[in-house]
Design an enzyme around this catalytic site. Structure first.
Site, PDB file in Angstrom:
ATOM      1  N   HIS A 120       0.865  -1.186   0.000  1.00  0.00           N
ATOM      2  CA  HIS A 120       0.000   0.000   0.000  1.00  0.00           C
ATOM      3  C   HIS A 120       0.901   1.235   0.000  1.00  0.00           C
ATOM      4  O   HIS A 120       1.815   1.334   0.824  1.00  0.00           O
ATOM      5  CB  HIS A 120      -0.877  -0.033   1.246  1.00  0.00           C
ATOM      6  CG  HIS A 120      -1.995   0.948   1.239  1.00  0.00           C
ATOM      7  ND1 HIS A 120      -1.789   2.307   1.277  1.00  0.00           N
ATOM      8  CD2 HIS A 120      -3.335   0.774   1.205  1.00  0.00           C
ATOM      9  CE1 HIS A 120      -2.975   2.925   1.277  1.00  0.00           C
ATOM     10  NE2 HIS A 120      -3.921   2.010   1.222  1.00  0.00           N
TER      11      HIS A 120
ATOM     12  N   ARG B 165      -6.037  10.526   0.036  1.00  0.00           N
ATOM     13  CA  ARG B 165      -5.581  11.007  -1.286  1.00  0.00           C
ATOM     14  C   ARG B 165      -6.779  11.322  -2.157  1.00  0.00           C
ATOM     15  O   ARG B 165      -6.788  12.307  -2.888  1.00  0.00           O
ATOM     16  CB  ARG B 165      -4.698   9.945  -1.946  1.00  0.00           C
ATOM     17  CG  ARG B 165      -3.276   9.980  -1.444  1.00  0.00           C
ATOM     18  CD  ARG B 165      -2.421   8.918  -2.104  1.00  0.00           C
ATOM     19  NE  ARG B 165      -2.451   7.663  -1.377  1.00  0.00           N
ATOM     20  CZ  ARG B 165      -2.784   6.494  -1.894  1.00  0.00           C
ATOM     21  NH1 ARG B 165      -3.114   6.400  -3.169  1.00  0.00           N
ATOM     22  NH2 ARG B 165      -2.781   5.412  -1.158  1.00  0.00           N
TER      23      ARG B 165
HETATM   24  O1  MEZ Z   1      -9.204  -2.034   0.430  1.00  0.00           O
HETATM   25  C1  MEZ Z   1      -8.265  -1.465   0.966  1.00  0.00           C
HETATM   26  O2  MEZ Z   1      -7.130  -1.933   0.951  1.00  0.00           O
HETATM   27  C2  MEZ Z   1      -8.466  -0.151   1.618  1.00  0.00           C
HETATM   28  C3  MEZ Z   1      -9.841   0.304   1.728  1.00  0.00           C
HETATM   29  C4  MEZ Z   1      -7.411   0.529   2.064  1.00  0.00           C
HETATM   30  C5  MEZ Z   1      -7.378   1.951   2.419  1.00  0.00           C
HETATM   31  O3  MEZ Z   1      -6.521   2.654   1.898  1.00  0.00           O
HETATM   32  O4  MEZ Z   1      -8.177   2.416   3.206  1.00  0.00           O
END
Ligand code: MEZ
Length: 529
Positions: free
Chosen positions: A315, A335
């Site tokens: 992420h 974001r």
């Molecule tokens: O689905 C995801 O990984 C999610 C909702 C993550 C996020 O950035 O909040």
């Protein structure tokens, strides 16, 4: 408090106004691929093949996972299963997929047990912040949801699974709402939707920035009112089979009593979640403490194929400072609300709503090429310019929409409305997993799987909010399939394990035991008495 970063923070402040009007187009395919192949952790070529099991000498796995697949079971050699619990359906995993399956089975007339190594609800589901995707607006459609997710997944998604996911979106939101889930709404009472990276239209429903926690709250409440037997602190250490290819139960380790319990079941549903706590390449993780890839090991020893397990999601916005929050999720929705990603010089370098893998690779590039910021602890990162949200949408917006963010950062005297946050990619999601068909059946009769433990649905890059939808849709789908195809009860044996052990022995032994159950760094240790 962040004096060490003063020079860079001043540059970020200086460029904010001009940047706020700057438009950065998305990257073309060639540039994206180039960026991925140079900087994304999946493309470093570190994976290796394994020497045992159904995928031996063919598919590649991250070394941390390969080591677990080549490890022995913790069960003592002479152990023989003595059935103490006889049930119709054993669900393994207490997160969203497992509990959704349990709820869907609760009126079936079948006896259902749900085993979790921690407490009910302790899972990646509660860690999910930004939302759940579903094509609920008049301008949207499940076909559009499908197209966005398919492109985002590099076209490697199983189209049948993905089609079913997208078609079931609106009904799943309806079902969750009936359970009491309080999604954010507009003033006119319609559901509020946000954009996500790679969505061509706003499609992400949320409960502020604690969506997974809210979903798990209602699922937990609902399952407690059913006759489902919840076995907390029961870690699954091995699956049992009939010696002829049918999974027939599991061996559980009751942590408090330090005791092994054999369960005979006509059907087993694996819903053990992901494996971010394996901390591939020593990345920090946004994952729950229980995410150690147990289901992959258990199913693999039974002969189930794994799919795309070389593919993980990093992420883009994991916290990099303060040290005690390192790896924690800073939701993508910030974001989508207007926060920009900015390097040490105060410059933007990519569209913030790019696909996650591409954005993560771009952040890593900035750092590796010397345009990042280093913390006193030696962590690297770039800025997420959070004060922009209030500047664009009005004072107080950030706090109102993202209370969880403030809850975490204010403990460290960081006010995200006033100062940017230092972020770096964090290991977030296991894109691949156990192969399943459209009914969540695995390669083995008697064994179903749902949620993050499975592979195929998301291809090699999942879109935001598709995992919360996945656990609801496929948790319930697995349950329906179990009712429709429930096998007869068969004997419980350890034949699959014995064959696996023979293979391991012929390779000269193993390095340790698996499933791992708890992260190496944690104080929780798994030891058979
Ligand atoms: O689905 C995801 O990984 C999610 C909702 C993550 C996020 O950035 O909040």
């Amino acid at each position: 408090m962040m004096d060490w970063a003063n020079d860079s923070l001043q540059q970020v402040d200086k460029t904010r106004k001009d940047r706020s009007l700057q438009v950065i187009p998305g990257l073309d395919d060639e540039t994206s691929l180039n960026l991925l192949s140079k900087f994304h952790p999946d493309y470093k070529g570190l994976e290796r093949t394994v020497k045992v099991g159904p995928d031996s000498n063919s598919k590649k796995f991250p070394p941390e996972l390969a080591d677990l697949l080549e490890s022995d079971s913790p069960l003592p050699e002479g152990y023989s299963p003595n059935v103490e619990i006889e049930t119709d359906v054993l669900i393994i995993g207490g997160g969203g997929a497992g509990v959704s399956a349990a709820l869907a089975l609760s009126n079936s007339g079948l006896q259902v047990h749900l085993a979790t190594k921690l407490r009910l609800g302790d899972s990646n589901t509660v860690m999910a912040e930004g939302g759940i995707q579903s094509a609920i607006t008049a301008e949207d459609s499940s076909r559009r949801h499908f197209a966005d997710s398919f492109v985002g997944g590099h076209g490697k998604n199983d189209p049948d699974l993905l089609r079913y996911l997208c078609e079931q979106g609106p009904a799943s939101i309806g079902w969750l709402t009936e359970q009491g889930c309080l999604f954010d709404k507009n003033e006119d009472g319609t559901f509020r939707v946000r954009a996500g990276g790679g969505t061509s239209i706003p499609r992400v429903l949320a409960c502020r920035d604690y969506t997974g926690l809210e979903i798990m709250r209602v699922l937990k409440d609902a399952v407690m009112t059913t006759g489902v037997h919840i076995l907390e602190e029961h870690a699954t250490v091995e699956l049992l089979d009939d010696g002829e290819g049918q999974v027939t139960g599991a061996v559980l380790w009751q942590r408090n009593e330090k005791k092994l319990i054999a369960v005979s079941a006509r059907a087993v549903i694996l819903a053990t979640g992901g494996s971010g706590q394996l901390r591939l390449q020593q990345y920090p993780t946004s994952n729950h403490i229980g995410a150690t890839g147990d289901g992959l090991v258990l199913a693999y020893r039974q002969g189930c194929q794994l799919l795309h397990t070389e593919s993980y999601q990093y992420h883009p916005s994991g916290a990099s400072y303060p040290e005690s929050l390192a790896g924690q999720l800073v939701t993508e929705s910030i974001r989508s609300a207007g926060a920009q990603v900015v390097n040490a010089h105060g410059d933007r370098f990519i569209s913030e709503m790019s696909y996650r893998d591409v954005l993560a690779a771009a952040i890593i590039r900035e750092v590796e090429e010397g345009r990042g910021v280093e913390t006193p602890n030696g962590r690297k990162g770039i800025w997420l310019d959070t004060p922009l949200v209030d500047m664009k949408l009005g004072q107080g917006t950030l706090r109102k929409q993202f209370p969880g963010l403030f809850h975490r950062f204010e403990r460290y005297d960081i006010d995200p409305a006033k100062q940017p946050l230092l972020i770096y990619p964090t290991l977030h999601y296991q894109n691949g997993g156990i192969w399943i068909d459209i009914e969540c059946r695995t390669d083995r009769k008697g064994l179903w799987a749902a949620g993050e433990v499975t592979g195929g649905l998301h291809g090699t890059n999942r879109l935001m909010g598709n995992s919360l939808l996945d656990i609801i849709v496929f948790g319930r789908r697995a349950a329906r399939s179990v009712v429709e195809h429930l096998p007869e009860r068969k004997p419980v044996t350890l034949v699959s394990l014995l064959k696996y052990r023979e293979q391991l022995r012929s390779l000269g032994g193993t390095k340790g035991t698996s499933p791992q159950l708890f992260p190496n760094a944690s104080q929780l240790k798994f030891q058979l008495a």
